[in-house]
Design a protein around this motif. Sequence first.
Motif: not given
Length: 220
Positions: A88-92, A165-168, A171-178, A191-196
């Motif tokens: 699992h990928i961890c978010d904030t 679902s709201d992050a992908v 149709s084109n498999l693009h994942i919204d990194q934000q 730890y660090t956040r990856t929003l920058d």
Amino acid sequence: MTEHTHFDFAKLNERERYKLLIGSVIPRPIALVTTVSKDGRPNAGPFSFFNVLTHDPAIVAIGVENYSDMQFKDTARNIGETGEFTVHICDTALVDQMEVCAIKFGSEVDEMEEAGLATVPGEMVRSPRILAAPAALECRRHTTLQVGPAREIILGEVLGVYVRSDAVNPSNLHIDQQLMDAVGRMGGHTYTRTLDQFDIKTLTPQEWESRKSNSKTAAE
């Protein structure tokens, strides 16, 4: 000219090598790994010695350091018994619960229950899926490399992935990194956040030559 300090790893002890590695290889993605034992006991633990290595076949790697008495951690033992795990990928929003899963509970304790994490059974593997995670990769063990008396590198083939679902865009498999809002591990307990974020486009040889030519012209 920038000065650098060189360290000969052959002259350093284990702890010293560890400090240099975790302080220089940053940020590292965090795998919150779920497994089940052969008798069905669930387990979850975070690992920052983790990354994806190739897409064809789709392979991820997890570095597991077992206990000083050479006993396997639950993650390594369970993967050895069942050949399955879920990354699992961890978010904030998951950080506090991820840290609960890092506590060295006994094998009889369900870390996900302690952390208050809701789960559902896996689709392609038996390990549970954490619903709050923005992405979950269901994996089957490909290879286990014994790299020391108490250290293993576990390679897993990704059988399927769940993405919130709201992050992908399906149709084109693009994942919204934000929207993924993933966190990474730095040195020590940082730890660090990856929003920058920023974009870099890889140039073609022709584009590079054009850039050099334009820079030369501008300098004249």
